[in-house]
Design an enzyme around this catalytic site. Sequence first.
Site, PDB file in Angstrom:
ATOM      1  N   PRO A  14      78.774  58.417  27.288  1.00  0.00           N
ATOM      2  CA  PRO A  14      77.712  57.764  28.069  1.00  0.00           C
ATOM      3  C   PRO A  14      78.339  56.708  28.982  1.00  0.00           C
ATOM      4  CG  PRO A  14      77.593  57.120  25.744  1.00  0.00           C
ATOM      5  CD  PRO A  14      78.775  58.026  25.876  1.00  0.00           C
TER       6      PRO A  14
ATOM      7  N   ASP B 213      82.815  53.466  28.443  1.00  0.00           N
ATOM      8  CA  ASP B 213      82.099  54.239  27.428  1.00  0.00           C
ATOM      9  C   ASP B 213      81.142  53.278  26.725  1.00  0.00           C
ATOM     10  OD1 ASP B 213      81.280  55.569  25.135  1.00  0.00           O
ATOM     11  OD2 ASP B 213      83.228  56.551  24.820  1.00  0.00           O
ATOM     12  N   HIS B 214      79.862  53.477  26.978  1.00  0.00           N
ATOM     13  CA  HIS B 214      78.885  52.506  26.469  1.00  0.00           C
ATOM     14  C   HIS B 214      78.722  52.584  24.948  1.00  0.00           C
ATOM     15  CE1 HIS B 214      76.034  49.450  26.823  1.00  0.00           C
ATOM     16  NE2 HIS B 214      75.126  49.991  27.604  1.00  0.00           N
ATOM     17  N   ARG B 215      79.270  53.634  24.318  1.00  0.00           N
ATOM     18  CA  ARG B 215      79.232  53.664  22.851  1.00  0.00           C
ATOM     19  C   ARG B 215      80.159  52.607  22.290  1.00  0.00           C
ATOM     20  NH1 ARG B 215      81.264  59.528  21.719  1.00  0.00           N
ATOM     21  NH2 ARG B 215      82.801  58.675  23.164  1.00  0.00           N
TER      22      ARG B 215
END
Length: 451
Positions: free
Chosen positions: A247, A423-425
């Site tokens: 994401p 990476d928004h995780r």
Amino acid sequence: MSMEIVRVPDIGSDDAVDVIEVSVKVGDQLAEETTIVVLESDKATVEVPSPKAGTVKKLLVKTGDRVKQGDPLLELEAGAEAAVSAEKASAEKPVEDKPAANKPAEPERTAEIPERLEKDAAEPPVVARQPAKPTPAAAPSAQSAQAEASSAAAHAGPAVRKLCREMGVDVAAVTGTGPRGRVLQEDVHSWVKQRLAEPGVGSGGMSGLPALPEMDFSRFGPVERVELNKLRKVSAANLHRSWLTIPHVTQHDLADITELEAFRQSENARLGKEGVKLTMLAFLVRVCAVALAKFPRFNSSMTVDGEALIEKRYIHIGVAVETENGLMVPVLRDADKKGIVQIAAEVSELAAKARNRKLTPADMQGGTFSISSLGGIGGTAFTPIVNWPEVAILGVSKSEMMPRWNGSEFEPRLMLPLSLSYDHRVIDGADAARFITYLNQLLTDMRRALL
Ligand code: CAO
């Protein structure tokens, strides 16, 4: 032989529930546990099995009736003869050919439930069921309710639904080839086979998206097919995987590099043609190394199971290089331990090796962060794709003179556009903003790197 009334068993509620399917007809010979009706409450769908073997003498309910525990469902002539006939019928005919009511349901095993009766054919398809005894389901979440509704609408028996659950297949996605579109076990198997044969599935790239149809562009005008080389194909597959699995968010900023550019130019003039050319990219590699040391999460990778982060205690920075054959990302090792002159020399060497196709696999492995600079070409901003297993990448666009307010007047300043995709995780937006702000401060005044 005796006549018995089969009644609604304990369904875990005193409320009336809907009869959504009558699965047998008069004259059917039932085995014990054959599903005779399907009931549906607000919370669960329940199959009512025949308590014993026998012949259906009379139906006492129809689809659409509402019934409660104890209400009569049908008259059954129970007896050894009926049971034997039922078993014989099962043994003599293959499963798919069996007449509806003769087919033992055995919801926890592999047989299909009885076919729907002709009189039900015009009615809505069979809904999702829970096998055997009623067990009220927990209220579904809003998100799962939609998926359940479409699965429920699929025309499939409990054994097929069980198979789908075991294989992680959404029954609604499978095209049924049975009577009236009923989904059969072989339909599920061939659906899974097809999915496994799709490109990218074996490597974990199953996106759940429908395959793109082939297009015949020659219908619209002249065309020429240009084969892609291996590098472009591998790079396309990697970019696609990153795009689908990570994401992405991109944080943009403008760094004031007026002083830095003046310093760079004066140093290049001082070093002369014989010296290494100090590029903006070399400064960027250096400031990124400093920022990565301060924000170790940006120098990490997420484990594939999503359980942990692996923080790397080394800082190797990949630099995207455009070549005739496609994009390559050689890696500059231990960027945090090298000075800008050395970084400039090594980046220039790596870029030359990339263009001359001299990079070894080792030259391209082990990166912890990447930089993609389009500053020498143009553009104001872009959204680079994270180079998995890394978790962030810095995109650099063309610097430009811009008016900046200094508190009392507008001043011309050289502004460098930065685009940090992450990476928004792994990285929160606030940390990304902190990281890029720190990069910005370092570029504005490199002395901060000493602090
Ligand atoms: N703003 C304005 N000008 C810039 C600049 C920036 N951010 N970055 C570089 N320039 C200028 C340089 O000053 C230089 O001009 P001069 O020759 O007058 O000094 C010119 O652009 C070329 O720069 P360079 O030769 O120093 O190269 P570079 O350091 O900018 O880039 C490399 C090197 C390897 C990154 C580049 O050749 C390249 O391949 N870029 C493309 C990378 C790419 O394709 N990224 C996309 C990946 S995602 O699809």
